[in-house]
Write a protein that holds these residues in place. Structure first.
Motif, short mmCIF file in Angstrom:
data_model
loop_
_atom_site.label_atom_id
_atom_site.label_comp_id
_atom_site.label_asym_id
_atom_site.label_seq_id
_atom_site.Cartn_x
_atom_site.Cartn_y
_atom_site.Cartn_z
N PRO A 99 0.81 -1.23 0.00
CA PRO A 99 0.00 0.00 0.00
C PRO A 99 0.84 1.28 0.00
O PRO A 99 0.32 2.35 -0.33
N HIS A 100 2.10 1.18 0.38
CA HIS A 100 2.95 2.37 0.50
C HIS A 100 3.90 2.53 -0.68
O HIS A 100 4.69 3.48 -0.71
N LEU A 101 3.83 1.63 -1.65
CA LEU A 101 4.68 1.77 -2.82
C LEU A 101 4.23 2.96 -3.66
O LEU A 101 3.04 3.24 -3.75
N SER A 102 5.20 3.63 -4.26
CA SER A 102 4.89 4.85 -5.00
C SER A 102 6.01 5.11 -6.00
O SER A 102 6.88 4.26 -6.22
N ARG A 103 6.00 6.28 -6.57
CA ARG A 103 7.07 6.64 -7.49
C ARG A 103 8.41 6.69 -6.78
O ARG A 103 9.45 6.37 -7.35
N ARG A 104 8.38 7.08 -5.50
CA ARG A 104 9.62 7.22 -4.73
C ARG A 104 9.99 5.94 -3.99
O ARG A 104 11.16 5.72 -3.68
N ILE A 105 9.01 5.13 -3.64
CA ILE A 105 9.28 3.88 -2.91
C ILE A 105 8.87 2.72 -3.81
O ILE A 105 7.68 2.51 -4.06
#
Length: 224
Positions: free
Chosen positions: A95-101
């Motif tokens: 759920p915390h994955l993103s462009r930065r992670i």
């Protein structure tokens, strides 16, 4: 318990302290890595990394938490080896994955590891257990990349505080270490591994241990 007089090798002094007192340890011999494959990268990069077996004990969720709070670029690599790990990843990491992670999957070769570590700013390792030996820490330092880790298990034996990384006791200290990571000279990380954590030095110490055992074997176990 059946063979208390046989000579054993410990992979760290921390592991040695965790074992029953009656175990007859001959020596502590650290793991080694192939420094030719895990080549030194003097430049590094702008991303922080986490790598290992995906589990709560390895502290991946804390690395993600810190990255989110500080706005870091974090690359995550590692194997999801069982249903429990899959559930943990789905609930606490994905759920915390993103462009930065980003999760980049499992790295299948030493060359991939060398690029992953070598192009990193630092390896974040907020482990949550008394790990006997974290080989990823010497892999990282072999590539010149500092390690920031909690003071658990073998960490103080593997990371030189303020010289090849930071050994910390809290999340607040972890965050301060991240902000000060540029004070670590990457060449110190590589030199530290070359001094004590190569496959050559590991093999030499095991050979010496075997020779020591052979020289006293009749006294230790006359029936063999």
């Amino acid at each position: 318990n059946r063979f208390p007089n046989l000579p054993y090798i410990a992979i760290s002094n921390s592991y040695r302290r965790q074992c029953p007192a009656h175990i007859a340890f001959l020596d502590t011999i650290y793991h080694g890595v192939d420094t030719k494959t895990l080549a030194y990268n003097s430049r590094g990069g702008d991303a922080f990394v986490w790598i290992g077996r995906v589990s709560q004990a390895k502290g991946i969720h804390i690395a993600v938490q810190i990255a989110r709070q500080l706005g870091l670029k974090l690359l995550i690599a590692g194997a999801i080896v069982n249903p429990e790990a899959h559930a943990f990843f789905q609930q606490s990491i994905k759920p915390h994955l993103s462009r930065r992670i980003q999760y980049v999957g499992n790295l299948s070769s030493e060359n991939e590891k060398a690029r992953f570590f070598g192009e990193a700013k630092a390896f974040l390792y907020p482990l949550q257990w008394e790990e006997p030996f974290g080989i990823t820490m010497i892999e990282s330092q072999s590539c010149g990349t500092p390690v920031i880790a909690f003071r658990r298990g073998s960490v103080p034996e593997i990371v030189q505080h303020k010289k090849t990384g930071f050994v910390v006791a809290s999340i607040a200290e972890f965050k301060r270490a991240i902000k000060n990571v540029d004070s670590i000279e990457r060449k110190n990380c590589r030199s530290w591994v070359e001094q004590g954590f190569t496959i050559e030095k590991m093999a030499e110490r095991y050979e010496a241990a075997y020779r020591s055992v052979i020289s006293t074997w009749p006294r230790i176990s006359p029936h063999l």
